[in-house]
Design an enzyme around this catalytic site. Structure first.
Site, PDB file in Angstrom:
ATOM      1  N   CYS A   1     -11.459   0.147   3.486  1.00 34.24           N
ATOM      2  CA  CYS A   1     -11.791  -0.381   4.820  1.00 34.24           C
ATOM      3  C   CYS A   1     -11.264   0.570   5.896  1.00 34.24           C
ATOM      4  O   CYS A   1     -10.477   1.483   5.620  1.00 34.24           O
ATOM      5  CB  CYS A   1     -11.216  -1.784   4.988  1.00 34.24           C
ATOM      6  SG  CYS A   1      -9.447  -1.814   5.347  1.00 34.24           S
TER       7      CYS A   1
ATOM      8  N   CYS B   1      -7.442   0.896   6.186  1.00 31.23           N
ATOM      9  CA  CYS B   1      -6.845   1.699   5.102  1.00 31.23           C
ATOM     10  C   CYS B   1      -7.154   3.181   5.286  1.00 31.23           C
ATOM     11  O   CYS B   1      -6.313   4.029   4.984  1.00 31.23           O
ATOM     12  CB  CYS B   1      -7.321   1.199   3.742  1.00 31.23           C
ATOM     13  SG  CYS B   1      -6.593  -0.400   3.329  1.00 31.23           S
TER      14      CYS B   1
ATOM     15  N   ASN C   1      -4.353  -6.011  -3.740  1.00 30.79           N
ATOM     16  CA  ASN C   1      -4.419  -6.761  -2.486  1.00 30.79           C
ATOM     17  C   ASN C   1      -3.560  -8.011  -2.603  1.00 30.79           C
ATOM     18  O   ASN C   1      -3.447  -8.622  -3.665  1.00 30.79           O
ATOM     19  CB  ASN C   1      -5.861  -7.075  -2.067  1.00 30.79           C
ATOM     20  CG  ASN C   1      -6.689  -7.771  -3.118  1.00 30.79           C
ATOM     21  OD1 ASN C   1      -6.448  -7.643  -4.315  1.00 30.79           O
ATOM     22  ND2 ASN C   1      -7.692  -8.511  -2.683  1.00 30.79           N
TER      23      ASN C   1
ATOM     24  N   CYS D   1      -4.486  -5.011   2.016  1.00 30.86           N
ATOM     25  CA  CYS D   1      -5.377  -4.379   1.039  1.00 30.86           C
ATOM     26  C   CYS D   1      -4.589  -3.646  -0.042  1.00 30.86           C
ATOM     27  O   CYS D   1      -3.453  -3.193   0.181  1.00 30.86           O
ATOM     28  CB  CYS D   1      -6.277  -3.351   1.727  1.00 30.86           C
ATOM     29  SG  CYS D   1      -7.491  -4.054   2.833  1.00 30.86           S
TER      30      CYS D   1
ATOM     31  N   GLU E   1      -5.018  -0.669  -1.177  1.00 31.21           N
ATOM     32  CA  GLU E   1      -4.701   0.723  -0.824  1.00 31.21           C
ATOM     33  C   GLU E   1      -3.391   0.797  -0.046  1.00 31.21           C
ATOM     34  O   GLU E   1      -2.544   1.655  -0.292  1.00 31.21           O
ATOM     35  CB  GLU E   1      -5.816   1.326   0.047  1.00 31.21           C
ATOM     36  CG  GLU E   1      -7.153   1.469  -0.641  1.00 31.21           C
ATOM     37  CD  GLU E   1      -8.054   0.255  -0.482  1.00 31.21           C
ATOM     38  OE1 GLU E   1      -7.545  -0.884  -0.487  1.00 31.21           O
ATOM     39  OE2 GLU E   1      -9.271   0.443  -0.362  1.00 31.21           O
TER      40      GLU E   1
ATOM     41  N   GLU F   1      -3.069 -11.502  -0.553  1.00 35.36           N
ATOM     42  CA  GLU F   1      -3.610 -12.347   0.520  1.00 35.36           C
ATOM     43  C   GLU F   1      -2.572 -13.367   0.975  1.00 35.36           C
ATOM     44  O   GLU F   1      -1.494 -13.491   0.394  1.00 35.36           O
ATOM     45  CB  GLU F   1      -4.904 -13.006   0.022  1.00 35.36           C
ATOM     46  CG  GLU F   1      -5.940 -11.951  -0.329  1.00 35.36           C
ATOM     47  CD  GLU F   1      -7.317 -12.487  -0.645  1.00 35.36           C
ATOM     48  OE1 GLU F   1      -7.453 -13.706  -0.918  1.00 35.36           O
ATOM     49  OE2 GLU F   1      -8.261 -11.676  -0.605  1.00 35.36           O
TER      50      GLU F   1
END
Ligand code: THU
Length: 136
Positions: free
Chosen positions: A92, A95, A48, A59, A61, A50
């Site tokens: 999530c 994703c 991830n 994310c 993924e 940010e």
């Protein structure tokens, strides 16, 4: 095509665990790693990433999938996700939708800091998905 053996899934899981070390997550402090097994048999990893503008966080993924696609891959056969938690966590919703684009029946494995794990399939996590077939 490389068969989806237990050994391949173990390599995928290891890649996800290693990828979490590169996580840039100063805001959530939640370091996630992911790895995808692409159609060629190659593994692509991601973490991830940010941003101070929180809505731009990406994310693990999707980082892994976008790396695979940038390398010319069009199919995702399996995804492994690692979170540094006592229980495994699942991809999530965003994703799941991105996985669906390239691997509607991909195998999903979530692993964590304990021996607990979840193994499932994308179509169980995102039933009746909207996807490429709807735009044909
Ligand atoms: N995150 C992931 O990388 N993958 C998931 O499946 C769930 C959430 C990240 C996004 C954000 O950087 C942090 O975890 C907290 O939500």
């Amino acid at each position: 095509m490389t068969p989806l053996t237990a050994a391949t899934l173990r390599r995928l899981e290891k890649s996800a665990r290693v990828a979490a070390r590169a996580s840039y997550s100063p805001y959530s402090k939640f370091a996630v790693g992911a790895a995808v097994l692409a159609g060629s048999g190659k593994i692509y990893a991601g973490c991830n990433v940010e941003n101070a503008s929180y809505g731009l966080c990406n994310c693990a993924e999707r980082t892994a999938i976008f790396s695979a696609v940038a390398a010319g891959e069009k199919k995702i056969r399996a995804v492994a996700v690692f979170t540094p938690t006592p229980e495994p966590t699942m991809p999530c919703g965003a994703c799941r939708q991105v996985i669906n684009e390239f691997g509607p029946s991909a195998t999903i494995t979530s692993v964590c800091a304990s021996p607990r794990r979840i193994e499932t399939k994308l179509d169980a996590l995102l039933p009746a998905a909207f996807g490429p077939k709807d735009l044909r």
